[in-house]
Design an enzyme around this catalytic site. Structure first.
Site, PDB file in Angstrom:
ATOM      1  N   ARG A 147       8.681  66.155 -10.841  1.00 10.03           N
ATOM      2  CA  ARG A 147      10.096  66.354 -10.538  1.00 10.03           C
ATOM      3  C   ARG A 147      10.352  67.731  -9.960  1.00 10.03           C
ATOM      4  O   ARG A 147      11.133  67.905  -9.026  1.00 10.03           O
ATOM      5  CB  ARG A 147      10.937  66.183 -11.805  1.00 10.03           C
ATOM      6  CG  ARG A 147      11.142  64.757 -12.244  1.00 10.03           C
ATOM      7  CD  ARG A 147       9.870  64.076 -12.750  1.00 10.03           C
ATOM      8  NE  ARG A 147       9.301  64.637 -13.954  1.00 10.03           N
ATOM      9  CZ  ARG A 147       8.054  64.422 -14.365  1.00 10.03           C
ATOM     10  NH1 ARG A 147       7.206  63.684 -13.664  1.00 10.03           N
ATOM     11  NH2 ARG A 147       7.610  64.961 -15.482  1.00 10.03           N
ATOM     12  N   CYS A 183      13.684  62.487 -20.096  1.00 13.49           N
ATOM     13  CA  CYS A 183      13.373  63.650 -19.262  1.00 13.49           C
ATOM     14  C   CYS A 183      14.692  64.112 -18.674  1.00 13.49           C
ATOM     15  O   CYS A 183      15.375  63.336 -17.997  1.00 13.49           O
ATOM     16  CB  CYS A 183      12.413  63.267 -18.139  1.00 13.49           C
ATOM     17  SG  CYS A 183      12.081  64.615 -16.959  1.00 13.49           S
ATOM     18  N   THR A 230      15.198  66.685 -16.427  1.00 14.53           N
ATOM     19  CA  THR A 230      15.119  67.014 -15.001  1.00 14.53           C
ATOM     20  C   THR A 230      15.188  65.776 -14.123  1.00 14.53           C
ATOM     21  O   THR A 230      15.832  65.784 -13.069  1.00 14.53           O
ATOM     22  CB  THR A 230      13.817  67.782 -14.728  1.00 14.53           C
ATOM     23  OG1 THR A 230      13.781  68.942 -15.569  1.00 14.53           O
ATOM     24  CG2 THR A 230      13.724  68.219 -13.266  1.00 14.53           C
ATOM     25  N   THR A 260      14.641  73.348 -17.079  1.00 15.63           N
ATOM     26  CA  THR A 260      13.712  73.707 -16.003  1.00 15.63           C
ATOM     27  C   THR A 260      14.457  74.299 -14.810  1.00 15.63           C
ATOM     28  O   THR A 260      15.654  74.064 -14.619  1.00 15.63           O
ATOM     29  CB  THR A 260      12.939  72.473 -15.496  1.00 15.63           C
ATOM     30  OG1 THR A 260      13.859  71.580 -14.867  1.00 15.63           O
ATOM     31  CG2 THR A 260      12.213  71.764 -16.625  1.00 15.63           C
ATOM     32  N   LYS A 287       2.798  70.529 -21.890  1.00 24.68           N
ATOM     33  CA  LYS A 287       2.353  69.265 -21.297  1.00 24.68           C
ATOM     34  C   LYS A 287       0.828  69.142 -21.357  1.00 24.68           C
ATOM     35  O   LYS A 287       0.293  68.042 -21.437  1.00 24.68           O
ATOM     36  CB  LYS A 287       2.811  69.157 -19.836  1.00 24.68           C
ATOM     37  CG  LYS A 287       4.296  68.823 -19.659  1.00 24.68           C
ATOM     38  CD  LYS A 287       4.670  68.832 -18.183  1.00 24.68           C
ATOM     39  CE  LYS A 287       6.163  68.639 -17.949  1.00 24.68           C
ATOM     40  NZ  LYS A 287       6.641  67.278 -18.196  1.00 24.68           N
ATOM     41  N   CYS A 339      15.338  70.185 -22.096  1.00 27.85           N
ATOM     42  CA  CYS A 339      14.070  69.707 -21.530  1.00 27.85           C
ATOM     43  C   CYS A 339      13.334  69.123 -22.713  1.00 27.85           C
ATOM     44  O   CYS A 339      13.253  69.764 -23.766  1.00 27.85           O
ATOM     45  CB  CYS A 339      13.285  70.859 -20.912  1.00 27.85           C
ATOM     46  SG  CYS A 339      11.619  70.361 -20.409  1.00 27.85           S
TER      47      CYS A 339
END
Lengths: 243, 243
Positions: free
Chosen positions: A49, A83, A85, A127, A166, A197
């Protein structure tokens, strides 16, 4: 009969697992049959993204649309996406199906407003892409709430932490650095922090900060349970770009 | 490009969560994009397998078939099911789609045979329904391996524990009782134990027993990673009842 939940996931997989685990914990079920039906598309192949919105990669929109169609075909009654974003591509999802879509951004905003009546300044742990797309800023603006976000090197450090999470690192160093960044927002005047986030709650807890922390994953879990059980009406569909 | 995995789950949800978590842990991924695509239908509304096979409830077959079709429509390249007992309805799944189906029973048998070359007697920690359907017995028979299983009051205690685990109790008492039952099979001559119910590994570890413990969830996780990554050929489809 509960409504079946379609989950657009895999962004990242740990956040999707966290969501799934929390839905099970909070369902208060005493047998298999008390639990919710969750149709989860954990698709780590969704194009990045952040890369897409900064012009360095393909759009995740078409993949998200295909996932949404698959979830509808499998029997989902409404959709959620784990998510923040990726909500920049919400229109692609809305245009792909006829299902109600629960916005993580709007639900998290509403939770922050409930948390602190009269809220004036909210701090966003989000983000650079989520910030660049103005997702939370435009959600809070109609309520007269201004937003504070990390900038410059602090934002770069935040992004670096997310990719470490992540990659599986949720250890004490990552936790300490996330807390330091959160406290910078509090020092700047944030009355409430939004963990905007789904990787953030993996390393930051309410007791780590001196102001209320609104965890977008927790908000989505609670609301998903309410929507699935028919305790609140599902959001009206508001497709901005008609199909 | 990894193959997408369709997961028939929700039997129970905790076992499906356990499977999902272990696939993430063992994927060794360093970014979202290294992970597998898992399409998970966590459907706790599948009719009770034990009730159905003992004639006290409707068959889960039609629901499993519908789930399999949905997973194929969503993009799954092959199917797995995180429930040993539900493999009694494998034909309904095979007849519903054109996808390869990875048998948890056969994979677990193969793992037990690899674990102990020359294996003669295997102990089965499996539900009364799984035992009644002869799933493991008929899988082991062609290899000259006899099976031992809990009976009578011990089997009743085992079934009671499973429903306690499904209700969320994985505490020390449940763990101790499961270990006692496992040791009964060892005392009866089992050279290897098969945790042939996906709830069992939630409360029983390899170090709890003095013989090798083959954990059906772990086996499915490892094999799912291998199949998804194309490291081993997918099983041939063997529909016993043509559609």
């Amino acid at each position: 009969m509960n409504r079946a939940v379609g989950v657009l996931g895999g962004m990242g997989p740990e956040a999707t697992l966290d969501f799934f685990a929390k839905v099970l914990r909070r369902a208060g079920a005493r047998s298999d049959q008390d639990h919710l039906r969750l149709l989860i598309d954990n698709n780590p192949g969704v194009p990045d993204r952040n890369a897409a919105l900064s012009g360095r990669g393909e759009s995740p929109g078409p993949v998200l649309a295909q996932m949404a169609r698959g979830l509808q075909a499998s029997g989902a009654d409404f959709l959620v996406m784990v998510c923040n974003t990726a909500h920049a591509f919400e229109e692609d999802i809305l245009n792909a199906t006829t299902l109600p879509f629960v916005s993580l951004i709007e639900e998290t905003r509403d939770a922050a407003l409930r948390e602190q009546p009269g809220l004036q300044r909210v701090g966003l742990l989000a983000t650079s892409t989520c910030l660049g797309a103005g997702l939370y800023q435009s959600a809070f603006a109609p309520y007269g709430v201004s937003t504070l976000a990390l900038e410059g090197s602090a934002l770069a450090r935040f992004m670096d932490l997310l990719y470490q999470i992540k990659a599986g690192d949720t250890g004490p160093r990552v936790r300490a650095e996330m807390r330091t960044l959160a406290l910078e927002l509090v020092d700047s005047g944030a009355e409430v922090l939004v963990a905007g986030c789904t990787e953030v709650p993996l390393v930051l807890d309410a007791q780590d900060v001196p102001v209320p922390l609104v965890n977008s994953t927790d908000v989505l879990v609670e609301r998903t349970l309410q929507y699935a059980r028919g305790l609140v009406p599902l959001p009206e569909r508001s497709v901005k770009t008609p199909a």
